[in-house]
Design a protein around this motif. Structure first.
Motif, PDB file in Angstrom:
ATOM      1  N   ARG A  69     -37.475  -6.983  22.496  1.00  0.00           N
ATOM      2  CA  ARG A  69     -38.514  -7.952  22.817  1.00  0.00           C
ATOM      3  C   ARG A  69     -37.905  -9.195  23.450  1.00  0.00           C
ATOM      4  O   ARG A  69     -36.831  -9.640  23.074  1.00  0.00           O
ATOM      5  CB  ARG A  69     -39.278  -8.324  21.553  1.00  0.00           C
ATOM      6  N   LYS A  71     -38.128 -13.368  24.726  1.00  0.00           N
ATOM      7  CA  LYS A  71     -38.556 -14.635  24.143  1.00  0.00           C
ATOM      8  C   LYS A  71     -40.016 -14.914  24.473  1.00  0.00           C
ATOM      9  O   LYS A  71     -40.732 -15.496  23.667  1.00  0.00           O
ATOM     10  CB  LYS A  71     -37.676 -15.777  24.650  1.00  0.00           C
ATOM     11  N   GLU A  72     -40.435 -14.503  25.646  1.00  0.00           N
ATOM     12  CA  GLU A  72     -41.832 -14.711  26.045  1.00  0.00           C
ATOM     13  C   GLU A  72     -42.777 -13.950  25.123  1.00  0.00           C
ATOM     14  O   GLU A  72     -43.835 -14.459  24.762  1.00  0.00           O
ATOM     15  CB  GLU A  72     -42.049 -14.272  27.505  1.00  0.00           C
ATOM     16  N   ASP A  73     -42.385 -12.747  24.733  1.00  0.00           N
ATOM     17  CA  ASP A  73     -43.213 -11.970  23.803  1.00  0.00           C
ATOM     18  C   ASP A  73     -43.362 -12.711  22.482  1.00  0.00           C
ATOM     19  O   ASP A  73     -44.439 -12.761  21.897  1.00  0.00           O
ATOM     20  CB  ASP A  73     -42.609 -10.588  23.551  1.00  0.00           C
ATOM     21  N   TYR A  74     -42.242 -13.251  21.998  1.00  0.00           N
ATOM     22  CA  TYR A  74     -42.292 -14.001  20.739  1.00  0.00           C
ATOM     23  C   TYR A  74     -43.159 -15.246  20.873  1.00  0.00           C
ATOM     24  O   TYR A  74     -43.930 -15.574  19.974  1.00  0.00           O
ATOM     25  CB  TYR A  74     -40.879 -14.398  20.286  1.00  0.00           C
ATOM     26  N   LYS A  75     -43.060 -15.936  21.998  1.00  0.00           N
ATOM     27  CA  LYS A  75     -43.866 -17.140  22.211  1.00  0.00           C
ATOM     28  C   LYS A  75     -45.348 -16.795  22.217  1.00  0.00           C
ATOM     29  O   LYS A  75     -46.156 -17.506  21.620  1.00  0.00           O
ATOM     30  CB  LYS A  75     -43.466 -17.825  23.516  1.00  0.00           C
ATOM     31  N   HIS A  76     -45.701 -15.710  22.895  1.00  0.00           N
ATOM     32  CA  HIS A  76     -47.107 -15.303  22.934  1.00  0.00           C
ATOM     33  C   HIS A  76     -47.589 -14.888  21.550  1.00  0.00           C
ATOM     34  O   HIS A  76     -48.707 -15.216  21.144  1.00  0.00           O
ATOM     35  CB  HIS A  76     -47.308 -14.150  23.926  1.00  0.00           C
ATOM     36  N   GLU A  77     -46.745 -14.181  20.825  1.00  0.00           N
ATOM     37  CA  GLU A  77     -47.123 -13.750  19.479  1.00  0.00           C
ATOM     38  C   GLU A  77     -47.296 -14.942  18.545  1.00  0.00           C
ATOM     39  O   GLU A  77     -48.256 -15.011  17.770  1.00  0.00           O
ATOM     40  CB  GLU A  77     -46.063 -12.799  18.915  1.00  0.00           C
ATOM     41  N   ALA A  79     -48.045 -18.023  19.425  1.00  0.00           N
ATOM     42  CA  ALA A  79     -49.248 -18.743  19.838  1.00  0.00           C
ATOM     43  C   ALA A  79     -50.503 -18.044  19.312  1.00  0.00           C
ATOM     44  O   ALA A  79     -51.426 -18.701  18.813  1.00  0.00           O
ATOM     45  CB  ALA A  79     -49.297 -18.852  21.355  1.00  0.00           C
ATOM     46  N   ALA A  80     -50.518 -16.723  19.386  1.00  0.00           N
ATOM     47  CA  ALA A  80     -51.675 -15.971  18.892  1.00  0.00           C
ATOM     48  C   ALA A  80     -51.804 -16.119  17.377  1.00  0.00           C
ATOM     49  O   ALA A  80     -52.913 -16.272  16.854  1.00  0.00           O
ATOM     50  CB  ALA A  80     -51.540 -14.500  19.271  1.00  0.00           C
ATOM     51  N   LYS A  83     -53.162 -19.567  16.585  1.00  0.00           N
ATOM     52  CA  LYS A  83     -54.597 -19.619  16.870  1.00  0.00           C
ATOM     53  C   LYS A  83     -55.378 -18.929  15.753  1.00  0.00           C
ATOM     54  O   LYS A  83     -56.383 -19.450  15.273  1.00  0.00           O
ATOM     55  CB  LYS A  83     -54.880 -18.938  18.206  1.00  0.00           C
TER      56      LYS A  83
END
Length: 124
Positions: A69, A71-77, A79-80, A83
């Motif tokens: 995975r 870093k972008e995947d972790y950031k999106h996860e 953030a989700a 939320k």
């Protein structure tokens, strides 16, 4: 609407079981939604859980290894998840307000009608 005397293949049975486990629904509501008999689902669960089939009933996650995975995947996860956390906190606060309003309404009704609405702890 229920299906009448339908023969289900092994693949269809496992697919229904997979859907049932993923849905989190009760057995009865799942059967009603998918139009199968309750007894069929019960027998399939008994058969496949007792035989310990090699086929997994739950799908494996697509990303099983953390190394694959980015870093972008972790950031999106993250953030989700944040939320979702905010949504759940709002729902919890709303639930607390509902409970408070209900208690106030019961208190006012007891005061107005001069009767006890809540059950006593020692009542039989």
């Amino acid at each position: 609407m229920r299906k009448s005397l339908t023969k289900y293949s092994e693949e269809e049975r496992l697919n229904y079981l997979r859907l049932y486990h993923e849905s989190g629904m009760s057995k009865r509501s799942f059967c009603k939604r998918h139009g199968i008999y309750n007894s069929l689902l019960y027998s399939w669960l008994k058969k496949y859980e007792s035989e310990k089939e090699l086929v997994s009933l739950c799908r494996e996650p697509e990303e099983t290894y953390m190394a694959n995975r980015s870093k972008e995947d972790y950031k999106h996860e993250i953030a989700a998840l944040r939320k979702r956390n905010r949504e759940l906190e709002k729902a919890l606060e709303f639930s607390r307000l509902e409970t408070l309003a209900r208690d106030m309404m019961i208190d006012k009704a007891e005061e107005y009608f001069d009767i006890s609405i809540r059950k006593k702890s020692g009542a039989k």
